[in-house]
Design a protein around this motif. Structure first.
Motif, PDB file in Angstrom:
ATOM      1  N   GLU A   1       0.816  -1.212   0.000  1.00 30.43           N
ATOM      2  CA  GLU A   1       0.000   0.000   0.000  1.00 30.43           C
ATOM      3  C   GLU A   1       0.853   1.268   0.000  1.00 30.43           C
ATOM      4  OE1 GLU A   1      -4.260   0.543   2.042  1.00 30.43           O
ATOM      5  OE2 GLU A   1      -2.605   0.411   3.480  1.00 30.43           O
TER       6      GLU A   1
ATOM      7  N   THR B   1       1.363   4.291  -5.482  1.00 31.05           N
ATOM      8  CA  THR B   1       1.453   5.382  -6.462  1.00 31.05           C
ATOM      9  C   THR B   1       2.594   5.189  -7.452  1.00 31.05           C
ATOM     10  OG1 THR B   1       2.799   6.712  -4.967  1.00 31.05           O
ATOM     11  CG2 THR B   1       0.424   7.074  -4.897  1.00 31.05           C
TER      12      THR B   1
ATOM     13  N   ASP C   1      -2.607   4.117  -8.489  1.00 31.45           N
ATOM     14  CA  ASP C   1      -3.511   5.188  -8.040  1.00 31.45           C
ATOM     15  C   ASP C   1      -4.972   4.842  -8.282  1.00 31.45           C
ATOM     16  OD1 ASP C   1      -1.466   6.818  -7.161  1.00 31.45           O
ATOM     17  OD2 ASP C   1      -1.370   7.975  -9.030  1.00 31.45           O
ATOM     18  N   ASP C   2      -5.240   4.022  -9.309  1.00 34.88           N
ATOM     19  CA  ASP C   2      -6.612   3.650  -9.659  1.00 34.88           C
ATOM     20  C   ASP C   2      -7.045   2.327  -9.043  1.00 34.88           C
ATOM     21  OD1 ASP C   2      -6.866   5.923 -11.186  1.00 34.88           O
ATOM     22  OD2 ASP C   2      -6.385   4.918 -13.073  1.00 34.88           O
TER      23      ASP C   2
END
Length: 171
Positions: free
Chosen positions: A25, A29, A129-130
């Motif tokens: 996590e 990004t 990011d998605d």
């Protein structure tokens, strides 16, 4: 997330045809998926993993690639195992054979994976990011080193599953 049974049952993640990836996590990004200006995208790197599992650098950590089969996958914390649904008539049938499959598995060579904490499992084609806006599963892992081993098991004539088991290693 795909649900094949009553609410509260196991949640499954599916891919569009390529590998699934478990990215810490803290470095989500940094995973560009199939996007990017580079010659080889992160997705291309994930597709190049040979075998059932592999590790790829992402930021200052590593992601676990679940290669080989683009099968629906869930994580069973009671067994510390990603279960990959390759063939079974029902979710109940598949989940019922997991203990037998774990005991009968012929495991591939282990890899050592260091994680800083929770990871997110999703289709490797998506940018990190998605990921939380797509089909994904958050897996709570204690920070540290894990031995990761994989096996394909056919516990019945029409039941086939992939197993990717994590074992916490001493620090």
């Amino acid at each position: 997330m795909v649900r094949y049974a009553e609410p509260g049952a196991v949640e499954w993640v599916e891919s569009g045809g390529g590998p699934l990836i478990a990215v810490p996590e803290t470095v989500l990004t940094f995973w560009a998926g199939a996007d990017g200006d580079e010659t080889a995208s992160d997705y291309d790197r994930a597709c190049e993993v040979d075998g059932c599992v592999g590790l790829l650098p992402v930021g200052d950590a590593a992601a676990l690639v679940l290669g080989d089969e683009p099968a629906s996958t869930s994580y069973l914390p009671d067994h510390d195992t990603f279960v990959r649904w390759c063939a079974a008539d029902s979710e109940d049938e598949l989940l019922a054979v997991v203990p037998t499959a774990l005991a009968a598995a012929v495991w591939e060579d282990e890899v050592s994976w260091t994680v800083p904490g929770p990871v997110v499992l999703f289709d490797a084609a998506w940018p990190g990011d998605d990921a939380v806006n797509t089909d994904h599963l958050k897996v709570s892992l204690t920070p540290g080193r894990y031995a990761v081993r994989a096996a394909d098991v056919r516990p019945g004539p029409e039941t086939w599953l992939g197993l990717v088991q994590l074992r916490r290693l001493p620090d």
